[in-house]
Design a protein around this motif. Structure first.
Motif, short mmCIF file in Angstrom:
data_model
loop_
_atom_site.label_atom_id
_atom_site.label_comp_id
_atom_site.label_asym_id
_atom_site.label_seq_id
_atom_site.Cartn_x
_atom_site.Cartn_y
_atom_site.Cartn_z
N GLY A 159 5.05 68.09 -26.58
CA GLY A 159 6.28 68.80 -26.28
C GLY A 159 7.25 67.97 -25.46
O GLY A 159 8.22 68.47 -24.92
N ASN A 160 6.98 66.66 -25.37
CA ASN A 160 7.79 65.75 -24.58
C ASN A 160 8.47 64.76 -25.52
O ASN A 160 7.81 64.12 -26.33
N ALA A 161 9.78 64.61 -25.40
CA ALA A 161 10.52 63.71 -26.29
C ALA A 161 10.07 62.27 -26.16
O ALA A 161 10.31 61.46 -27.04
N GLN A 162 9.40 61.92 -25.06
CA GLN A 162 8.94 60.54 -24.87
C GLN A 162 7.83 60.16 -25.84
O GLN A 162 7.48 59.00 -25.94
N THR A 163 7.26 61.12 -26.54
CA THR A 163 6.21 60.80 -27.50
C THR A 163 6.75 60.60 -28.91
O THR A 163 6.01 60.57 -29.87
N THR A 164 8.07 60.51 -29.05
CA THR A 164 8.65 60.29 -30.37
C THR A 164 8.15 58.97 -30.94
O THR A 164 7.91 58.01 -30.21
N LEU A 165 8.02 58.94 -32.24
CA LEU A 165 7.51 57.78 -32.97
C LEU A 165 8.67 57.15 -33.73
O LEU A 165 9.44 57.86 -34.39
N THR A 166 8.82 55.84 -33.66
CA THR A 166 9.96 55.17 -34.26
C THR A 166 9.51 53.99 -35.11
O THR A 166 8.79 53.11 -34.62
N ALA A 167 9.95 53.96 -36.36
CA ALA A 167 9.69 52.80 -37.23
C ALA A 167 10.70 51.72 -36.89
O ALA A 167 11.91 51.97 -36.88
N LEU A 168 10.24 50.51 -36.61
CA LEU A 168 11.14 49.40 -36.31
C LEU A 168 11.48 48.70 -37.62
O LEU A 168 11.06 47.58 -37.90
N ALA A 169 12.26 49.41 -38.43
CA ALA A 169 12.60 48.95 -39.78
C ALA A 169 13.83 49.70 -40.25
O ALA A 169 14.14 50.78 -39.75
N ASP A 206 4.85 56.98 -25.55
CA ASP A 206 3.83 57.77 -24.86
C ASP A 206 2.63 56.91 -24.50
O ASP A 206 2.13 56.14 -25.32
N SER A 207 2.11 57.04 -23.28
CA SER A 207 0.98 56.23 -22.83
C SER A 207 -0.37 56.84 -23.20
O SER A 207 -1.40 56.18 -23.03
N THR A 208 -0.39 58.07 -23.68
CA THR A 208 -1.65 58.70 -24.06
C THR A 208 -2.21 58.04 -25.32
O THR A 208 -1.50 57.90 -26.31
N THR A 209 -3.48 57.65 -25.28
CA THR A 209 -4.10 57.01 -26.44
C THR A 209 -4.45 58.05 -27.49
O THR A 209 -5.13 59.04 -27.20
#
Length: 254
Positions: free
Chosen positions: A56-66, A87-90
């Motif tokens: 629920g935190n925007a910091q965990t968004t996933l981004t393709a570097l492409a 996000d720092s959570t594994t």
């Protein structure tokens, strides 16, 4: 005498300006998309705005570097793909590679399981994987598994790409240097996004140039969004926004 001296000074000044311009052009050289870029066949981008991250935190968004606004090129049969997880959570990450068939449908040809790390992540197709084909359209996908029991909560990004033959003049120039940034610049100027980023994706020495590449990509995605509508427009705007945030985070580490 004075006239000759003035003429010499003017010539020296002009030479200085020309040299300065040349150096500035080289230093600011970044990614140039293919002259006639292709549009993706299927949906690209991220679903992270829907789930707003794993926690629920925007910091965990996933981004393709492409690139998402156009199909990225590679001259490699086993390219490197990169993405970003603030996000720092594994968590478990699933990388998948798909190819499009003649009927337009896609099939998965490669899958790998990884553990997420904070920040930039990459995956290079292994030597035992089938070599890619020139002219064949592919797309890669990364899924951040937020909840193993609820796949609908996964964060997913995908981007299309195409292997193309390397021009002979580029190949000849590349043989003359092993410096990663110089090679990255050559690939970038020739329109080979994946090869350019692959050269410096985890190179701490050339981090500033890596951010320059990402900023150029941000500009292209922002510009590409202006001519789109609906979901495509939203995806490109989101991609540009996330790239801007990544650049800001990484600049603090330099």
């Amino acid at each position: 005498m004075n006239a000759s001296k003035n003429l010499i000074n003017k010539l020296l000044f002009c030479s200085f300006l020309a040299a300065s311009f040349a150096l500035t052009s080289i230093a600011s050289a970044t990614y140039r998309p293919p002259a006639q870029p292709s549009s993706p066949k299927g949906p690209t981008g991220s679903n992270s705005s829907r789930t707003n991250g794993c926690t629920g935190n925007a910091q965990t968004t996933l981004t393709a570097l492409a690139p998402l606004s156009h199909v990225g090129y590679t001259a490699s049969f086993r390219p490197t793909f990169a993405w970003y997880v603030p996000d720092s959570t594994t968590r478990e990450v699933e990388f998948s590679l798909y190819e499009y068939g003649a009927n337009g449908k896609s099939k998965r040809i490669q899958r790998a399981k990884l553990q997420s790390t904070n920040g930039l992540m990459k995956f290079t197709l292994p030597a035992e994987a089938p070599a890619l084909s020139i002219g064949q359209r592919y797309f890669w996908q990364v899924a951040l598994l937020c909840n193993p029991n609820r796949p609908s909560e996964d964060l997913i990004v995908k981007a299309e790409f195409e292997p193309v033959a390397m021009p002979s003049n580029l190949k000849n120039v590349l043989t003359q240097t092993q410096e990663h940034q110089k090679r990255a610049e050559l690939f970038a100027l020739a329109g080979f996004w994946y090869d350019a980023l692959g050269e410096i994706v985890e190179d701490p020495i050339n981090k500033a140039y890596r951010l320059t590449l990402l900023d150029k990509l941000r500009e292209l995605e922002t510009e590409g969004a202006k001519s789109q509508q609906g979901k495509i427009k939203k995806n490109l705007e989101q991609q540009a926004s996330q790239l801007q945030r990544i650049i800001a985070i990484e600049q603090q580490k330099i």
